[in-house]
Design a protein around this motif. Sequence first.
Motif, PDB file in Angstrom:
ATOM      1  N   LEU A  56      42.898  -0.953 -82.320  1.00  0.00           N
ATOM      2  CA  LEU A  56      43.802   0.277 -82.616  1.00  0.00           C
ATOM      3  C   LEU A  56      42.905   1.376 -83.213  1.00  0.00           C
ATOM      4  N   ALA A  57      41.923   1.080 -83.795  1.00  0.00           N
ATOM      5  CA  ALA A  57      41.047   2.273 -84.342  1.00  0.00           C
ATOM      6  C   ALA A  57      40.165   2.708 -83.011  1.00  0.00           C
ATOM      7  N   GLY A  58      39.690   1.934 -82.108  1.00  0.00           N
ATOM      8  CA  GLY A  58      38.900   2.432 -80.992  1.00  0.00           C
ATOM      9  C   GLY A  58      39.905   3.329 -80.214  1.00  0.00           C
ATOM     10  N   PHE A  59      41.127   2.840 -79.879  1.00  0.00           N
ATOM     11  CA  PHE A  59      42.005   3.516 -78.897  1.00  0.00           C
ATOM     12  C   PHE A  59      42.161   4.937 -79.628  1.00  0.00           C
ATOM     13  N   MET A  60      42.473   5.017 -80.899  1.00  0.00           N
ATOM     14  CA  MET A  60      42.630   6.131 -81.512  1.00  0.00           C
ATOM     15  C   MET A  60      41.574   7.094 -81.419  1.00  0.00           C
ATOM     16  N   TRP A  61      40.353   6.607 -81.582  1.00  0.00           N
ATOM     17  CA  TRP A  61      38.883   7.457 -81.520  1.00  0.00           C
ATOM     18  C   TRP A  61      38.820   8.021 -79.783  1.00  0.00           C
ATOM     19  N   LEU A  62      39.166   7.021 -79.071  1.00  0.00           N
ATOM     20  CA  LEU A  62      39.181   7.446 -77.622  1.00  0.00           C
ATOM     21  C   LEU A  62      40.292   8.662 -77.321  1.00  0.00           C
ATOM     22  N   ALA A  63      41.257   8.505 -77.965  1.00  0.00           N
ATOM     23  CA  ALA A  63      42.453   9.274 -77.469  1.00  0.00           C
ATOM     24  C   ALA A  63      42.239  10.914 -78.284  1.00  0.00           C
ATOM     25  N   SER A  64      41.637  10.694 -79.573  1.00  0.00           N
ATOM     26  CA  SER A  64      41.526  12.073 -80.209  1.00  0.00           C
ATOM     27  C   SER A  64      40.021  12.682 -79.387  1.00  0.00           C
ATOM     28  N   ALA A  65      39.315  11.936 -78.971  1.00  0.00           N
ATOM     29  CA  ALA A  65      38.166  12.531 -78.161  1.00  0.00           C
ATOM     30  C   ALA A  65      38.733  13.361 -76.961  1.00  0.00           C
ATOM     31  N   LYS A  66      39.721  12.693 -76.192  1.00  0.00           N
ATOM     32  CA  LYS A  66      40.205  13.433 -74.944  1.00  0.00           C
ATOM     33  C   LYS A  66      40.874  14.554 -75.554  1.00  0.00           C
ATOM     34  N   VAL A  67      41.724  14.537 -76.549  1.00  0.00           N
ATOM     35  CA  VAL A  67      42.587  15.587 -76.900  1.00  0.00           C
ATOM     36  C   VAL A  67      41.545  16.541 -77.456  1.00  0.00           C
ATOM     37  N   ASP A  68      40.612  16.344 -77.851  1.00  0.00           N
ATOM     38  CA  ASP A  68      39.631  17.506 -78.529  1.00  0.00           C
ATOM     39  C   ASP A  68      38.927  18.039 -77.302  1.00  0.00           C
ATOM     40  N   ASP A  69      38.474  17.291 -76.284  1.00  0.00           N
ATOM     41  CA  ASP A  69      37.869  17.901 -75.092  1.00  0.00           C
ATOM     42  C   ASP A  69      38.833  18.742 -74.298  1.00  0.00           C
ATOM     43  N   LEU A  70      40.315  18.474 -74.261  1.00  0.00           N
ATOM     44  CA  LEU A  70      41.091  19.424 -73.540  1.00  0.00           C
ATOM     45  C   LEU A  70      41.443  20.380 -74.374  1.00  0.00           C
ATOM     46  N   ALA A  71      41.543  20.369 -75.778  1.00  0.00           N
ATOM     47  CA  ALA A  71      41.776  21.560 -76.883  1.00  0.00           C
ATOM     48  C   ALA A  71      40.356  22.520 -76.483  1.00  0.00           C
ATOM     49  N   LEU A  72      39.156  22.021 -76.421  1.00  0.00           N
ATOM     50  CA  LEU A  72      38.066  22.868 -76.118  1.00  0.00           C
ATOM     51  C   LEU A  72      38.061  23.578 -74.970  1.00  0.00           C
ATOM     52  N   THR A  73      38.456  22.847 -73.752  1.00  0.00           N
ATOM     53  CA  THR A  73      38.521  23.486 -72.362  1.00  0.00           C
ATOM     54  C   THR A  73      39.691  24.543 -72.663  1.00  0.00           C
ATOM     55  N   ARG A  74      40.791  24.213 -73.323  1.00  0.00           N
ATOM     56  CA  ARG A  74      41.729  25.522 -73.240  1.00  0.00           C
ATOM     57  C   ARG A  74      41.274  26.859 -74.138  1.00  0.00           C
ATOM     58  N   GLN A  75      40.314  26.354 -75.261  1.00  0.00           N
ATOM     59  CA  GLN A  75      40.020  27.354 -76.196  1.00  0.00           C
ATOM     60  C   GLN A  75      38.932  28.323 -75.160  1.00  0.00           C
ATOM     61  N   LYS A  76      38.027  27.600 -74.259  1.00  0.00           N
ATOM     62  CA  LYS A  76      37.316  28.389 -73.504  1.00  0.00           C
ATOM     63  C   LYS A  76      37.877  29.180 -72.331  1.00  0.00           C
ATOM     64  N   GLY A  77      38.925  28.811 -71.951  1.00  0.00           N
ATOM     65  CA  GLY A  77      40.108  29.362 -70.955  1.00  0.00           C
ATOM     66  C   GLY A  77      40.391  30.684 -71.489  1.00  0.00           C
ATOM     67  N   TYR A  78      40.854  30.548 -72.772  1.00  0.00           N
ATOM     68  CA  TYR A  78      41.608  31.681 -73.300  1.00  0.00           C
ATOM     69  C   TYR A  78      40.346  32.733 -74.012  1.00  0.00           C
ATOM     70  N   VAL A  79      39.275  32.355 -74.160  1.00  0.00           N
ATOM     71  CA  VAL A  79      37.975  33.403 -74.552  1.00  0.00           C
ATOM     72  C   VAL A  79      37.417  33.859 -73.317  1.00  0.00           C
ATOM     73  N   GLU A  80      37.389  33.209 -72.231  1.00  0.00           N
ATOM     74  CA  GLU A  80      37.022  33.910 -70.869  1.00  0.00           C
ATOM     75  C   GLU A  80      37.925  34.739 -70.377  1.00  0.00           C
ATOM     76  N   GLN A  81      39.362  34.602 -70.687  1.00  0.00           N
ATOM     77  CA  GLN A  81      40.322  35.470 -69.995  1.00  0.00           C
ATOM     78  C   GLN A  81      40.358  36.702 -71.129  1.00  0.00           C
ATOM     79  N   GLY A  82      40.087  36.514 -72.375  1.00  0.00           N
ATOM     80  CA  GLY A  82      40.345  37.472 -73.089  1.00  0.00           C
ATOM     81  C   GLY A  82      39.124  38.605 -72.874  1.00  0.00           C
ATOM     82  N   LEU A  83      37.853  37.983 -72.717  1.00  0.00           N
ATOM     83  CA  LEU A  83      36.624  38.858 -72.488  1.00  0.00           C
ATOM     84  C   LEU A  83      36.848  39.443 -70.901  1.00  0.00           C
TER      85      LEU A  83
END
Length: 568
Positions: free
Chosen positions: A26-53
């Motif tokens: 369960l701990a391993g699954f949660m860690w993998l899921a959080s890493a995927k969520v963090d990667d997706l969040a970072l991709t969206r953040q980069k998209g917003y900053v690029e669009q704003g620039l």
Amino acid sequence: MQQNIRITSHVTIVLTLLTALTALLLAGFMWLASAKVDDLALTRQKGYVEQGLDEQVKAVQHELESVTVWNDAVLLVAKDDHPWIADNIGTWMHKYFSHDRTYVFNERNELVFAMRDGEDIAALTFLGDEMAAAALREDIRAALHRRIAPGDSNPPVLAEIFAEKILSIAGRPAVVSARPIVPSSDEVSVAPGKEFIAVAVRFLDASAVEKIARYARIETLHFTTDAAESTAAIPVMATAGSTLGYMAWQPIRPGLMLIEQIAPVGIAGIIVAMGVVIFLGMGLRKTTLDLSESRLALMRHRDQLEESVRLRTAEIERQREELDRLLAQERHVNALQRQFVSMASHEFRTPLAIIDAAAQRLSRTKTNQKPEYVEEKSAQIRAAVLRMVDLMESILSAGRLETGKTTLQPERLSLAEIIESCCARQMDVRKSHTIHRDLSQLPETILADRTTIEQVFTNLLSNAVKYAPQAPDIHIRTSTKNGVSYVSIQDAGIGMDAEDLPKLFQPYYRARSATGIAGTGIGLNLVKQIVDLHGGSISVESVLGRGTTFTVALPNKGPLANLIKRAA
């Protein structure tokens, strides 16, 4: 007995190991899921900053166009009206568009006006801007010469000529844009080759960063030339292709934040679970010993029990036959009730539709009676039709919910639009009341079943009007918190006793203060069941004689959102 004790010890050890293994998985699954969520969040953040620039870069030439395509600018710049140029070009571009530097060149490419950081530069100088400003000025001149060059079959449109570059000025990234000052209409003209040129400079490491940060909702956004910060960053590229620096920020990691919040509770839960397994194993060992001792006593009582079982079996068979008879009778009554509801709904719809059609025809034909009288009677007929149709829909919906035949069909919908539609419907047939609503706090969309949600707010609004005959003002207030939308409907009507509130959502229950007012007691029970199916909740506050407030809470992510949240 010893063999049973050994088996019990083995079972305890196996259960403990399985608990530990489950916790690790369960701990391993949660860690993998959080890493995927963090990667997706970072991709969206980069998209917003690029669009704003990109928006900040594109905005410079459009903002410069607002003062260069202008009849007054052509006339007053040619007259060298310095105060007007300072107020309407330099100060305007700095104050309203946050341009850092503004230059104006005459037809001989001489600098006739300069403003830097909002200050009118009397001694005209460029400092580090000269190369960039001169390059764009020459690009504009080249485009202007094309318009008057012989043999050019496709000369550029005067008002559409501009030049723009992203480059480094004194080590700072900047957008430099240039445009000719041209007329906005045919009333003013400028001789070819006599155009003045305006150049604007906006640095991308100052106010532009603040605007991009607000657009992307990233408070830690800043400009840096340190490539080591590029994990959560996007490069700022010059027009020539080189990297001028980076828009960097502290990345927002929702997955890691969630793990940090639940980790202490999870570890404590694992420890408790393992403790429970060990405790149960010890209890199982003791139970095994007791069971061995009890087995001997049970064998002694077996013969006595066999006789008792035979006698009780005969009694149970008789009771079973009686229960079967009562169950068959109950099923028959329920079938008759459902048949009656279906028949009543079918038989009442046809005459009600005729009444509604006649009411509409009466509303359009006002020859024999006064128009006001016909209008009033038509409204009364339609209101009665609406009430009876709503009653039948409530009875049918209650029957479907009771038999489990209602299934939700969630879709992305605007809760504000549904509430507006329900309000319009109520005000169309009950013009005596005014519904004040503030729906600005609701999200753009939520995931819900449109038909049942319309039933919820139609019922609550109808009750608010019905039970507040002398209080014409109904208030709807909204809010959103932690992924849940809250809608409160408040009236100043007859209210209810505190003793009635706990029973209010039971089937067929009506408050004592509602005596003399038509109703079935089905509506609020139906509302409660629909809200529960969506994973939400409904609460009520009321004071006798001072009104009632119903508050509906619906999860924005749909009927399963609360269940998933509780499981997590």
